[in-house]
Design a protein around this motif. Sequence first.
Motif, mmCIF file in Angstrom:
data_model
loop_
_atom_site.group_PDB
_atom_site.id
_atom_site.type_symbol
_atom_site.label_atom_id
_atom_site.label_comp_id
_atom_site.label_asym_id
_atom_site.label_seq_id
_atom_site.Cartn_x
_atom_site.Cartn_y
_atom_site.Cartn_z
ATOM 1 N N THR C 296 -23.445 -41.129 -28.102
ATOM 2 C CA THR C 296 -24.613 -41.944 -28.443
ATOM 3 C C THR C 296 -25.678 -41.048 -29.047
ATOM 4 O O THR C 296 -25.675 -39.832 -28.865
ATOM 5 C CB THR C 296 -25.198 -42.625 -27.184
ATOM 6 N N VAL C 329 -28.619 -43.330 -22.562
ATOM 7 C CA VAL C 329 -29.275 -44.123 -23.611
ATOM 8 C C VAL C 329 -30.665 -44.627 -23.239
ATOM 9 O O VAL C 329 -31.311 -45.285 -24.047
ATOM 10 C CB VAL C 329 -28.397 -45.341 -24.019
ATOM 11 N N TYR C 415 -26.769 -47.682 -29.370
ATOM 12 C CA TYR C 415 -27.044 -46.264 -29.618
ATOM 13 C C TYR C 415 -25.782 -45.491 -29.962
ATOM 14 O O TYR C 415 -25.753 -44.271 -29.897
ATOM 15 C CB TYR C 415 -27.761 -45.650 -28.408
#
Lengths: 371, 219, 420
Positions: C296, C329, C415
Motif C-alpha cells: 500500500t 493504511v 491505498y
Amino acid sequence: MKKTQKAEVIPGSVGEGLAQRGVTRREFLKYCSSLAALLALPPSMASAMAEAISKARRQSVIWLSFQECTGCTESITRSHSPTLENLIFDLISLDYHHTLQAASGEAAEQARMQAMKDNDGKYLVIVDGSIPLGNPGYSCIAGISNHDMLVETAKGAAAIVAVGTCAAFGGLPMADPNPTGAVSVGDIIKDKPIINVPGCPPIPVVMTGVLAHFLTFGGLPEMDALGRPKSFYGDTIHDRCYRRPFYDQGKFAQSFDDEAARNGWCLFKLGCKGPVTYNACATTKWNDGTSFPIQSGHGCIGCSEPDFWDAGSFYKALSMPVSATSSMLAGAAAVGAAAGVAITWHNRSTKAAAKAAHEKVTVQDLTREVK
Amino acid sequence: MNHLDLLTFARGSALNWALMIFAAGVVLRLFEIFGLSRKPDLARPRSDSPGSGWRTMLSRSIPPQGMLKRDPVTYIGGYVFHLGLLLAIFFFAPHIEFFRSMTGLHWPNLPTALVDASVVAAIAALGVLLAHRLNNKVKRMLSGSGDYLAWAVTLLPLLTGYMAYHHLLFEYALMLSLHIFSVELLLVLLPFTKLFHTFSVFVSRWYNGDFFGRKGVAS
Amino acid sequence: MSATLAKGINSFKEVIDTPIASYFSSCVHCGLCAEACLFYNETGDAKYTPIHKLEPLRRVWKQEYTLLGKLGKMLGLSDPVTDAELTEWEPLVYDSCTMCGRCSMVCPVGNDITYMIRKMREGMSASGHAPEDMIGATARAVNIGSPMGIKWPAVQAQIKHVQAETGIEVPVDKQGADYLVLMSSMEIINFPEYLSALSRIFKQAGVSWTLAADAFEATNSGIQIGASDLAREIVSRIVVAAERLKVKCVISPECGHAFTAIRWEGPNLMGRPFGFEVKHILEVLDGLHAAGKLKTRGKDKRPLTYHDPCQIARRGGVVAQPRRLLNEVAEDFREMPDAGVMNWCCGGGGGVSANSRAEPLRLEVFKTKKRQIEATGVHTLITACANCRIVMEEGLEHYQMKVEVLGLTELLAEYLVEGE
C-alpha cells in the motif's frame, strides 16, 4: 489470740476429731479456704464453712462398691502423703465400706443395717461401680444383688454420691456391648438427690469438696445437666490446659516423643479429648498438684465423660472419623459408578431414541400448523 | 443420648453414611455428565493449543476486563467467601487430621487465629452475597429454593464451626456435633444441588477453554 | 409435515451433550452473564439474562438426563416444557441474543452459553418457535440460494459492473484456482465495493482465485435459525463447489456468521474434515501482506476506529490481523473501549438483523456501540462484516450520527499500489 484458737469443741463432732489429731484451727481454716475456692464460693464463706464443719456431727456414710475396680477408693485413700482429705475421711463415720472395714460377712452387713437404722434419713450413700441389671449373679455382696442393695440402702439416705464414671454413668462395665447390662446409680434411683463425681478415677479433692459442702450446707452443691458439681466440672480440660496457647497457634505434637511434644505443644493430633472433657484435672491436678495426664505427655482420654470408652480410639484426633475408611469411600464410589453406568445406559437410549425419531427438517417443517 | 454420644454418632455412623452418599453421588453425577458424550470437533483447530482447556480452568478465576467494575459485590464477595472456605476446610489443623486419616496425606496447617479470621470473612461474605442475591434483580430472578438451600447448607458448617470454637450458644461437644452434622448435610446435598459446581466447574471451564482455544481465542 | 412441540423436545434431547450437562451442573446463578450481555446492559431487563434464555433446555436436561430429574418426572413433580413456554421464550432465544459470545467469555464457571443457545435453537426451530422472518430467510436460502433471494444473474450483473470499472476479469468456475471466493448477500446488494476491491488486490498480489456460479453465497440462515439439516444443505453447496474446482482454500467474506458456518460448523455439519482450508478474507489479506504481496502507499488521514465483528474476533480468532492491516493504511487508528475479544456486538448478529420484529430492540441496544464510537471521537468506522456494517449504518442513521462505515478490504484497496 490463744482464746480464739481454742474454739468450743462439741463432743462427737468433726471439730473434736480434728483437735484430737492435732490439727490447728488455723490449718483447718486454710483448708476450708481452699475448699471454698474450689467450690467457687466467696472467700468469706471459708470461716463459716470451718465453723459449720467443726460443729457438725461426724456424718454417717455408707459406701457401696458394685461393679468397680477399687480404683476410686485407691485414688482417695492412697494419696501421696497424709492430707486433710484423708483426715476428713477419717473423721466421717464410714460405717460400711466392704473393702476398708475390718468386719466381714454377717457382721459387716449388720453394720450397714445398724447405720441405716441409727441415721435413718440422714446418712450419706457413696457408690462406686455400676449396677448390673442382667444376671444378678454378675455381682453380689453377701448374697444380695447390687441392685437390691442399692435400692434398700438408698431408701433412708439423705443423698447419694456416685463416685467414679461407673457409678455416675455406667463406665467401663457399660461399654459396648455391655455384657452385664450395667447401669448407673441415677438409672435406678430416681427419688433421692444424686450427685455425680465422675472420673476414672475422680480427683480426691473433688470428693472431699462435695462432702465438705454437704457438711456445711446440709445439701448438694450446684450441679450441671449431668449431675456433676459445676464448680469442678464447669470447664473443659482443653479450656484450662496450659498447652492451650499452642492449639490456638496451630502448634501440635505429631508423635509422643517428637521435638514438638517435648516442647510441650498441643496433643490434639495425638487424640487428646480435652476439648470435650469436663473436669478439673488441668487446674487441681493430681498427686498433691504435681501433674495431670496432659502434663505427663499423654492426651486426655476423657475418662470423666459418659461413654468415653465407646467414643472412638484414644489416639484418634477428635476431628478424625471414628470408623470411616478410604476403602469404604472406594466401595461407595463403586456403587456410584454402577449406578452411573445404569444412568448412562438409560441416558444413551433416550438420546438414541431421540436421534432415531429425528425427521430431517425441511423448510416446511419450520412452521407450526396454526390450530 | 448425651453430648459425647451424639458426637460419637456424628463422627461415626452418620459420617460414614454421609461420606458414602457423597462419594457415590459425585461419581454418579460425573457419569451422568460424561456419559452423554459429545461429537468430536471435525473443524481443524486454528492452532494446536492443547493446554487451552487446562489454562481456562485456572484463568477463569480472574475477572475479564471491565467485569470487576460491573459487579464488584459478586466478584469480591465470591473471592472472600471461596478463599475463606478453602482456608477453613484445608488449613485448619483438626481438618487436616481428618484428611490424613482418610487419605494418609497431610500438609502444614495455619494458625488457628488466621483460620478463625478467614471463617469470619467467609460468613460475612455469605451474608453480603445473600443480600446481593435478594437485591439484584437478575440474581433474584434466577434464584429458586435450591439457591437458598445451597446458601444455607454452606453457611451452617462455617457458623457452627465458629460457634463451637468460641463456645457460643451450646457447650463444645454439642456444638461440635452440630458442626459435623452440618458438614454431613452439605456432603449429602453437594452432588445433587448447584454445589456440584465444586467438581463440574473444572469440566465446564475445560470445555469453554478448549472451544475458544480451537478458535485461537484465549478465554 | 410441520413443526411440533414433540419434534422440538426431541431436538433438545438430541443436542444435549457432555459440555451442556457440565454447564448446567456448574451454573450457580451468579448473574454475571447478564452483566456481559448487550441486551441486559442496555435495557436493564432481567429476562435478558443469558442463562435464563436457556431455561427450557435446562429443564429437559434435568428431566431426561439426571437421576433426580428422572425421579421428579416419574413422580410428576416437574413441569414439562410446553408450547406456551417456548412461545414466551422465542424472543429471548432469537430477538435478544446475537450469539455474540460475550457471556461465554465471562461466565466464572466457564459455561459456553452461546454454544447452548445455538443448540437450543435446534429445538426452537423444530417446534415452530423461530421468528417468521428468519423462517422466510431460511426458506429463500434453501429454495433460491440466498436469504435475500438473490440469484446468480444478480452476481453476474455485479461482475460485469466490476469488470467494467476495474478492467480486471473476474474468474468464474475456474478449475484448480487456489482460492474460492464467497460473498454475502449484503455485499452483492449493498456493497459492490467488496468484489471490486478484492479483484484489484488479488490481481496485484498475483493470487489465483475464482467465483463459483453454484456457490457464491457464504451466509447460512440454517445456522442462525438453528436447523442443522438445512444448514448442512446450504454449506454443502460450498463444499461441493470447492471440491469440484479443487481449490486449496475457501475465503469467507466480510461476514461474521458465514465464517462460523463454514470454518467451524461446516466440517461438523458435513460429518468429515475438509480437504481444503477455510479462511476469513482478513486472514488472507494479512498473509499476503506478510508475504510482501500486498503493498500500500499513503495513509488515510481521517481518525478511524475498528469494530470487531463477534464471529470474526471473539468466536473466530481474527483479532491481530485487522490491526496489522489497519496500521498500514491508517494514520490515526483508535481502539474502542473493550476492543478485541471483549468487543460489544452491533446488536444485529445471530439472525437478529433478519428479524424485523426485533428492530426496535436492536436499535435500543445500539446505544452501546454508539457510546463506544463516541468515546473514540472518530467519524469513520471500519469493520469486516457486511451484516455489522448494515446494522451499524442503520443505527447511526437512527441516532443521526455522522459516521461513515467502511469495509476493511475496500479501505485497503484504496491505498493499494497497483501496476508496479
